[in-house]
Design a protein around this motif. Sequence first.
Motif, mmCIF file in Angstrom:
data_model
loop_
_atom_site.group_PDB
_atom_site.id
_atom_site.type_symbol
_atom_site.label_atom_id
_atom_site.label_comp_id
_atom_site.label_asym_id
_atom_site.label_seq_id
_atom_site.Cartn_x
_atom_site.Cartn_y
_atom_site.Cartn_z
ATOM 1 N N LEU A 117 -11.092 -18.210 33.117
ATOM 2 C CA LEU A 117 -10.510 -18.631 32.599
ATOM 3 C C LEU A 117 -9.890 -18.033 31.231
ATOM 4 O O LEU A 117 -9.542 -18.356 31.251
ATOM 5 N N GLY A 118 -11.093 -16.949 30.840
ATOM 6 C CA GLY A 118 -10.598 -15.751 30.359
ATOM 7 C C GLY A 118 -8.738 -15.115 30.864
ATOM 8 O O GLY A 118 -8.424 -15.205 29.776
ATOM 9 N N ALA A 119 -9.287 -14.943 32.289
ATOM 10 C CA ALA A 119 -8.464 -13.847 32.963
ATOM 11 C C ALA A 119 -7.238 -14.790 33.081
ATOM 12 O O ALA A 119 -6.167 -14.533 32.760
ATOM 13 N N LEU A 120 -7.143 -16.542 33.108
ATOM 14 C CA LEU A 120 -6.084 -17.092 33.072
ATOM 15 C C LEU A 120 -5.493 -17.738 31.687
ATOM 16 O O LEU A 120 -4.035 -16.991 31.824
ATOM 17 N N GLY A 121 -6.181 -17.537 30.676
ATOM 18 C CA GLY A 121 -5.349 -17.498 29.158
ATOM 19 C C GLY A 121 -4.919 -15.876 29.263
ATOM 20 O O GLY A 121 -3.633 -16.012 28.190
ATOM 21 N N TYR A 122 -5.342 -15.288 29.807
ATOM 22 C CA TYR A 122 -4.728 -13.947 29.434
ATOM 23 C C TYR A 122 -3.702 -13.769 30.027
ATOM 24 O O TYR A 122 -2.346 -13.621 29.637
ATOM 25 N N ALA A 123 -2.866 -13.925 31.486
ATOM 26 C CA ALA A 123 -1.694 -13.879 31.861
ATOM 27 C C ALA A 123 -1.445 -14.938 31.576
ATOM 28 O O ALA A 123 -0.101 -14.499 31.933
ATOM 29 N N GLY A 124 -1.487 -16.361 30.880
ATOM 30 C CA GLY A 124 -0.113 -16.593 30.054
ATOM 31 C C GLY A 124 -0.305 -16.168 28.635
ATOM 32 O O GLY A 124 1.501 -15.956 29.188
ATOM 33 N N CYS A 125 -0.334 -15.142 28.545
ATOM 34 C CA CYS A 125 0.147 -14.216 27.633
ATOM 35 C C CYS A 125 1.148 -13.378 27.979
ATOM 36 O O CYS A 125 2.131 -13.272 27.231
ATOM 37 N N VAL A 126 0.537 -12.841 28.666
ATOM 38 C CA VAL A 126 1.465 -11.544 29.876
ATOM 39 C C VAL A 126 2.623 -12.554 30.336
ATOM 40 O O VAL A 126 4.435 -12.237 30.518
ATOM 41 N N VAL A 127 2.948 -13.684 30.876
ATOM 42 C CA VAL A 127 3.921 -14.549 31.268
ATOM 43 C C VAL A 127 4.843 -14.805 29.225
ATOM 44 O O VAL A 127 5.860 -14.873 30.284
ATOM 45 N N ALA A 128 3.971 -15.139 28.897
ATOM 46 C CA ALA A 128 5.173 -15.279 28.061
ATOM 47 C C ALA A 128 5.735 -14.255 27.557
ATOM 48 O O ALA A 128 6.788 -14.282 26.436
ATOM 49 N N TYR A 129 5.442 -12.923 27.544
ATOM 50 C CA TYR A 129 6.379 -11.328 27.428
ATOM 51 C C TYR A 129 6.944 -10.305 28.662
ATOM 52 O O TYR A 129 7.946 -10.408 28.699
ATOM 53 N N LEU A 130 6.329 -10.525 29.837
ATOM 54 C CA LEU A 130 7.055 -9.599 30.614
ATOM 55 C C LEU A 130 7.552 -9.990 31.340
ATOM 56 O O LEU A 130 8.938 -9.343 31.060
ATOM 57 N N ALA A 158 -6.201 -7.971 35.850
ATOM 58 C CA ALA A 158 -5.381 -7.492 36.840
ATOM 59 C C ALA A 158 -4.453 -8.447 37.232
ATOM 60 O O ALA A 158 -2.776 -8.462 38.094
ATOM 61 N N GLY A 159 -5.033 -9.779 37.729
ATOM 62 C CA GLY A 159 -4.092 -10.516 38.038
ATOM 63 C C GLY A 159 -3.198 -11.668 37.301
ATOM 64 O O GLY A 159 -2.064 -11.899 37.297
ATOM 65 N N ALA A 160 -3.498 -10.925 35.737
ATOM 66 C CA ALA A 160 -2.663 -11.483 35.314
ATOM 67 C C ALA A 160 -1.019 -11.285 35.212
ATOM 68 O O ALA A 160 -0.269 -11.433 35.162
ATOM 69 N N GLN A 161 -0.917 -9.617 35.615
ATOM 70 C CA GLN A 161 0.537 -9.061 36.067
ATOM 71 C C GLN A 161 1.345 -9.477 36.949
ATOM 72 O O GLN A 161 2.585 -9.935 36.515
ATOM 73 N N PRO A 162 0.915 -10.010 38.343
ATOM 74 C CA PRO A 162 1.694 -10.844 39.025
ATOM 75 C C PRO A 162 2.311 -12.258 38.985
ATOM 76 O O PRO A 162 3.158 -11.715 38.876
ATOM 77 N N LEU A 163 0.975 -12.659 38.123
ATOM 78 C CA LEU A 163 1.860 -14.381 37.529
ATOM 79 C C LEU A 163 3.018 -13.709 36.325
ATOM 80 O O LEU A 163 4.290 -14.643 36.694
#
Length: 404
Positions: free
Chosen positions: A24-37, A158-163
């Motif tokens: 869930l932490g990695a999923l939440g981090y992915a949310g932040c990546v989605v917010a800026y990438l 690392a899965g945050a980047q593809p999302l």
Amino acid sequence: MTAYPDRIFSAGGAGRSTLLVPVLGALGYAGCVVAYLPLLTLLLPLRIEQIAGEARFGVLATAMIAGAAMASVSGIVFGWLSDLSLERGGGRRAWIAAGLVATIVSYLGIAGARTPEMLVVAVMVFQVSLNIALAPLVALLAEESLDRQKGLLSGLLAGAQPLGAVMGPLLATWTTPALGLRLGVIAIVAIVCLAPLLALSARPAAQAVERRVVVSSRDMAIAWISRLMVQISGNVLFAYLLFFMEQVAAPAARSAVPAQVGGLIFMANLVPLPLALVFGRWSDRSGRRKPFLMAAVALDVVGLVVMACATDLTAAAIGFGLFSIGWTTFLTLQIGFVMQLLPNPRRRGRDLGLINLSNTVPVLIGPALAWWLATPRSFATLFFALAALSLLGGLAMLGVTGRK
């Protein structure tokens, strides 16, 4: 060696799998990546092209530098404030939720900007808002995950980047809606990703049951310098990728380059995921992280050299793919390494904010390098310089003595 229980119990006494925090932490981090990438790699450059025209290089550099300066300061401040909240029993999740709301509100400023000056200010506000959430989030992951799972956590991150990257081509090809609607879609995805972590109750610090290792300030300094040098190449490359691809593309194909760049960013971020997971878990089991860091930085360097020599889109795409695999894998594995080097469990937010300077300072340095070494007709000198920096940054990790 300390024996670890299969399950860790929360303060309320209810048991739960230790995998919940990494997942869930990695999923939440992915949310932040989605917010800026997708915003910083595609939507912002496209908007700057519309507003600034031929002056786009300078405006993009100004926006990135000003935004990075705000991110540098706010990452430390809000990490430290979340430390104080944790000491007083408030936890970090309230800060993460507040940062999510502030980030969504900041999109209104970006969507409404009509001049380069307005857009630069809006990016600065966005960077502060994002770090209200991001700084406490990374500190939470460091304290609520076991050291023996840091490699797994790194691989999952690392899965945050593809999302985040998949949003780029989708939004680039979705040409009808205005920028505000595209940012609204990003906001919805970020909320969905962060909600499960915010709903999960806090757990006792896992590190209290683990064997402590004395960490020297020298090791922390080396890790910081290493990350700084490797990050510079990625910050420059992702910021200027669209302009570089337009340069090597045939004139008749340039109108399709934005969508192609979005797809390339997605694929180049998706491919490293299995490698980062395998390397991360392998490093957990072996207790050694440096060999995997060296392998990753080698791919980074080769990719940059290929891009420096590229004369068409195909070669440029291959080089970017190699670079992205190595760069993403190195940085995701290294952040797990850095989490194990933190010397003070009561100041994880502040210390990770300082470490985060190695992520934001390159945005101050990178545009200056690009301005100095790149021209509208050639990026080769710039890419060779970035390859040298990445190589030196990777080799620097061999100087860390507190961990293998």
